[in-house]
Design a protein around this motif. Structure first.
Motif, PDB file in Angstrom:
ATOM      1  N   SER A  56       0.864  -1.313  -0.198  1.00 40.26           N
ATOM      2  CA  SER A  56      -0.022  -0.038   0.005  1.00 40.26           C
ATOM      3  C   SER A  56       1.066   1.314   0.057  1.00 40.26           C
ATOM      4  O   SER A  56       0.767   2.345  -0.577  1.00 40.26           O
ATOM      5  CB  SER A  56      -0.796  -0.042   1.330  1.00 40.26           C
ATOM      6  OG  SER A  56      -1.807  -1.216   1.153  1.00 40.26           O
ATOM      7  N   GLY A  57       1.958   1.260   0.629  1.00 34.76           N
ATOM      8  CA  GLY A  57       2.794   2.480   0.754  1.00 34.76           C
ATOM      9  C   GLY A  57       3.485   2.624  -0.663  1.00 34.76           C
ATOM     10  O   GLY A  57       3.517   3.625  -1.081  1.00 34.76           O
ATOM     11  N   GLY A  58       3.866   1.449  -1.121  1.00 31.99           N
ATOM     12  CA  GLY A  58       4.359   1.709  -2.523  1.00 31.99           C
ATOM     13  C   GLY A  58       3.436   2.344  -3.528  1.00 31.99           C
ATOM     14  O   GLY A  58       3.621   3.161  -4.427  1.00 31.99           O
ATOM     15  N   VAL A  59       1.935   2.042  -3.322  1.00 36.36           N
ATOM     16  CA  VAL A  59       1.037   2.250  -4.083  1.00 36.36           C
ATOM     17  C   VAL A  59       0.864   4.106  -3.962  1.00 36.36           C
ATOM     18  O   VAL A  59       0.654   4.810  -4.955  1.00 36.36           O
ATOM     19  CB  VAL A  59      -0.380   1.775  -3.894  1.00 36.36           C
ATOM     20  CG1 VAL A  59      -1.478   2.340  -4.449  1.00 36.36           C
ATOM     21  CG2 VAL A  59      -0.201   0.168  -4.528  1.00 36.36           C
ATOM     22  N   PHE A  60       0.717   4.292  -2.961  1.00 32.50           N
ATOM     23  CA  PHE A  60       0.666   5.715  -2.345  1.00 32.50           C
ATOM     24  C   PHE A  60       1.743   6.522  -3.018  1.00 32.50           C
ATOM     25  O   PHE A  60       1.497   7.691  -3.621  1.00 32.50           O
ATOM     26  CB  PHE A  60       0.544   5.910  -1.134  1.00 32.50           C
ATOM     27  CG  PHE A  60      -0.745   5.550  -0.442  1.00 32.50           C
ATOM     28  CD1 PHE A  60      -1.838   6.145  -1.134  1.00 32.50           C
ATOM     29  CD2 PHE A  60      -0.904   4.784   0.632  1.00 32.50           C
ATOM     30  CE1 PHE A  60      -3.133   5.740  -0.681  1.00 32.50           C
ATOM     31  CE2 PHE A  60      -2.337   4.508   1.207  1.00 32.50           C
ATOM     32  CZ  PHE A  60      -3.459   5.039   0.618  1.00 32.50           C
ATOM     33  N   LEU A  61       3.119   6.235  -2.798  1.00 34.66           N
ATOM     34  CA  LEU A  61       4.060   6.877  -3.657  1.00 34.66           C
ATOM     35  C   LEU A  61       4.189   7.112  -5.225  1.00 34.66           C
ATOM     36  O   LEU A  61       4.432   8.133  -5.529  1.00 34.66           O
ATOM     37  CB  LEU A  61       5.463   6.228  -3.009  1.00 34.66           C
ATOM     38  CG  LEU A  61       5.850   6.393  -1.322  1.00 34.66           C
ATOM     39  CD1 LEU A  61       7.237   5.635  -1.182  1.00 34.66           C
ATOM     40  CD2 LEU A  61       5.950   7.850  -1.119  1.00 34.66           C
ATOM     41  N   THR A  62       3.902   5.826  -5.567  1.00 37.23           N
ATOM     42  CA  THR A  62       3.697   5.806  -7.082  1.00 37.23           C
ATOM     43  C   THR A  62       2.537   6.583  -7.506  1.00 37.23           C
ATOM     44  O   THR A  62       2.719   7.443  -8.429  1.00 37.23           O
ATOM     45  CB  THR A  62       3.312   4.235  -7.607  1.00 37.23           C
ATOM     46  OG1 THR A  62       4.534   3.529  -6.932  1.00 37.23           O
ATOM     47  CG2 THR A  62       3.579   4.443  -9.088  1.00 37.23           C
ATOM     48  N   LEU A  63       1.433   6.748  -6.804  1.00 40.52           N
ATOM     49  CA  LEU A  63       0.267   7.623  -7.347  1.00 40.52           C
ATOM     50  C   LEU A  63       0.838   9.300  -7.028  1.00 40.52           C
ATOM     51  O   LEU A  63       0.612   9.919  -7.879  1.00 40.52           O
ATOM     52  CB  LEU A  63      -0.815   7.268  -6.429  1.00 40.52           C
ATOM     53  CG  LEU A  63      -1.974   8.156  -6.463  1.00 40.52           C
ATOM     54  CD1 LEU A  63      -2.536   7.958  -7.919  1.00 40.52           C
ATOM     55  CD2 LEU A  63      -3.034   7.803  -5.506  1.00 40.52           C
ATOM     56  N   ALA A  64       1.415   9.320  -5.919  1.00 34.53           N
ATOM     57  CA  ALA A  64       1.774  10.766  -5.897  1.00 34.53           C
ATOM     58  C   ALA A  64       2.807  11.106  -6.887  1.00 34.53           C
ATOM     59  O   ALA A  64       2.593  12.369  -7.210  1.00 34.53           O
ATOM     60  CB  ALA A  64       2.526  10.941  -4.574  1.00 34.53           C
ATOM     61  N   ALA A  65       3.780  10.363  -7.079  1.00 37.66           N
ATOM     62  CA  ALA A  65       4.687  10.793  -8.314  1.00 37.66           C
ATOM     63  C   ALA A  65       4.070  10.902  -9.500  1.00 37.66           C
ATOM     64  O   ALA A  65       4.332  11.945 -10.152  1.00 37.66           O
ATOM     65  CB  ALA A  65       5.847   9.536  -8.319  1.00 37.66           C
ATOM     66  N   ILE A  66       3.138  10.286  -9.932  1.00 34.82           N
ATOM     67  CA  ILE A  66       2.213  10.108 -11.345  1.00 34.82           C
ATOM     68  C   ILE A  66       1.425  11.666 -11.322  1.00 34.82           C
ATOM     69  O   ILE A  66       1.598  12.305 -12.354  1.00 34.82           O
ATOM     70  CB  ILE A  66       1.515   9.069 -11.762  1.00 34.82           C
ATOM     71  CG1 ILE A  66       2.622   7.732 -11.640  1.00 34.82           C
ATOM     72  CG2 ILE A  66       0.500   9.260 -12.549  1.00 34.82           C
ATOM     73  CD1 ILE A  66       1.393   6.359 -11.810  1.00 34.82           C
ATOM     74  N   LEU A  67       1.013  11.959  -9.924  1.00 27.83           N
ATOM     75  CA  LEU A  67      -0.038  12.914 -10.067  1.00 27.83           C
ATOM     76  C   LEU A  67       1.008  14.257  -9.997  1.00 27.83           C
ATOM     77  O   LEU A  67       0.727  15.327 -10.674  1.00 27.83           O
ATOM     78  CB  LEU A  67      -0.701  12.912  -8.668  1.00 27.83           C
ATOM     79  CG  LEU A  67      -1.934  11.836  -8.789  1.00 27.83           C
ATOM     80  CD1 LEU A  67      -2.578  11.543  -7.354  1.00 27.83           C
ATOM     81  CD2 LEU A  67      -2.979  12.142  -9.859  1.00 27.83           C
ATOM     82  N   ILE A  68       2.077  14.402  -9.293  1.00 29.15           N
ATOM     83  CA  ILE A  68       2.905  15.448  -9.393  1.00 29.15           C
ATOM     84  C   ILE A  68       3.385  15.620 -10.831  1.00 29.15           C
ATOM     85  O   ILE A  68       3.419  16.916 -11.098  1.00 29.15           O
ATOM     86  CB  ILE A  68       3.972  15.434  -8.183  1.00 29.15           C
ATOM     87  CG1 ILE A  68       3.443  15.507  -6.938  1.00 29.15           C
ATOM     88  CG2 ILE A  68       5.188  16.238  -8.309  1.00 29.15           C
ATOM     89  CD1 ILE A  68       4.435  14.941  -5.885  1.00 29.15           C
ATOM     90  N   SER A  69       3.894  14.555 -11.437  1.00 28.87           N
ATOM     91  CA  SER A  69       4.471  14.870 -12.730  1.00 28.87           C
ATOM     92  C   SER A  69       3.583  15.077 -13.707  1.00 28.87           C
ATOM     93  O   SER A  69       3.733  15.883 -14.906  1.00 28.87           O
ATOM     94  CB  SER A  69       4.862  13.490 -13.461  1.00 28.87           C
ATOM     95  OG  SER A  69       4.023  12.456 -13.519  1.00 28.87           O
ATOM     96  N   ARG A  70       2.126  14.984 -13.570  1.00 31.94           N
ATOM     97  CA  ARG A  70       0.958  15.388 -14.369  1.00 31.94           C
ATOM     98  C   ARG A  70       0.751  17.119 -14.283  1.00 31.94           C
ATOM     99  O   ARG A  70      -0.009  17.637 -14.942  1.00 31.94           O
ATOM    100  CB  ARG A  70      -0.077  14.910 -14.095  1.00 31.94           C
ATOM    101  CG  ARG A  70      -0.090  13.010 -14.425  1.00 31.94           C
ATOM    102  CD  ARG A  70      -1.354  12.422 -14.365  1.00 31.94           C
ATOM    103  NE  ARG A  70      -2.533  12.680 -14.939  1.00 31.94           N
ATOM    104  CZ  ARG A  70      -3.515  13.299 -14.704  1.00 31.94           C
ATOM    105  NH1 ARG A  70      -3.797  13.422 -13.450  1.00 31.94           N
ATOM    106  NH2 ARG A  70      -4.728  13.507 -15.455  1.00 31.94           N
ATOM    107  N   ASN A  71       1.224  17.713 -12.968  1.00 28.85           N
ATOM    108  CA  ASN A  71       0.623  18.794 -12.574  1.00 28.85           C
ATOM    109  C   ASN A  71       1.076  19.788 -13.690  1.00 28.85           C
ATOM    110  O   ASN A  71       2.747  20.000 -13.724  1.00 28.85           O
ATOM    111  CB  ASN A  71       0.997  19.449 -11.202  1.00 28.85           C
ATOM    112  CG  ASN A  71      -0.041  18.464 -10.174  1.00 28.85           C
ATOM    113  OD1 ASN A  71      -1.082  18.180 -10.791  1.00 28.85           O
ATOM    114  ND2 ASN A  71       0.428  18.228  -8.990  1.00 28.85           N
TER     115      ASN A  71
END
Length: 207
Positions: free
Chosen positions: A192-207
């Motif tokens: 779950s921790g890996g999922v949250f970090l991956t999600l945050a990285a993807i979302l930041i890169s999309r901003n």
């Protein structure tokens, strides 16, 4: 809402839904003690609680959007930071021998009782309110009407949430022994921790 944005959101909440949670444990208890059909009330209670928290989050989000676009941007970055915090916290979770118990339940297991139990478990977790407030802004396009987007996000969550409640209830006898093992719970936390970090990285890169 762009299809790729919706698919990213769906991917994120499906992975989140896999992780053990209080409502997952309650779903397994209801599935074991009262059966799959009556556990549909459990799913409805969980969805109802989530929708109430979503509406509260959406109301606050709407106020921020109305006040300032810069405030919305700040909220998005704060939300991404919160996802990073959750991810790191879960990744650093140590195996302390904790277990998740599927407890014996009181009552006759009427649909009303199961609904109330699930609703109270869902609504009593203030972390969900903060989580929705962090998650939703990442998928909102200010250039498009916000209400339809929020309705899509809420409806998608409701379908996924109800589906996982029924999956846990239906497979309770198989999943319960597995999730009660502390070493497997430990790796669920890390995943779950890996999922949250991956999600945050993807979302930041999309901003």
């Amino acid at each position: 809402m762009q299809p790729e944005t919706w698919l990213l959101y769906l991917f994120a909440i499906v992975l989140i839904g896999i992780s053990p949670s209080p409502i997952a444990m309650l779903s397994m208890s209801h599935g074991i003690h009262f059966g799959k059909m009556r556990s549909m009330a459990t799913g409805l209670g969980s969805v109802s609680a989530a929708l109430v928290l979503m509406m509260a989050s959406a109301a606050g989000l709407g106020a921020i959007i109305s006040a300032s676009e810069y405030g919305f941007t700040l909220l998005k970055w704060c939300g991404a930071a919160y996802l990073v915090f959750l991810g790191i916290k879960l990744l650093l979770t140590k195996n302390q021998g904790q277990t998740l118990e599927v407890s014996q339940l009181k009552g006759k297991g009427t649909p009303r009782q199961l609904y109330q139990q699930a609703f109270l478990v869902g609504i009593s977790n203030p972390k969900d309110l903060l989580f929705f407030a962090a998650l939703f802004p990442q998928f909102i396009d200010l250039a498009a009407p916000q209400l339809p987007q929020l309705m899509i996000l809420a409806a998608t969550w409701a379908v996924v949430d109800f589906s996982f409640v029924m999956i846990y209830a239906s497979m309770a006898n198989v999943l319960a022994p597995s999730l009660k093992a502390s070493n497997k719970l430990h790796w669920f936390d890390r995943t779950s921790g890996g999922v949250f970090l991956t999600l945050a990285a993807i979302l930041i890169s999309r901003n």
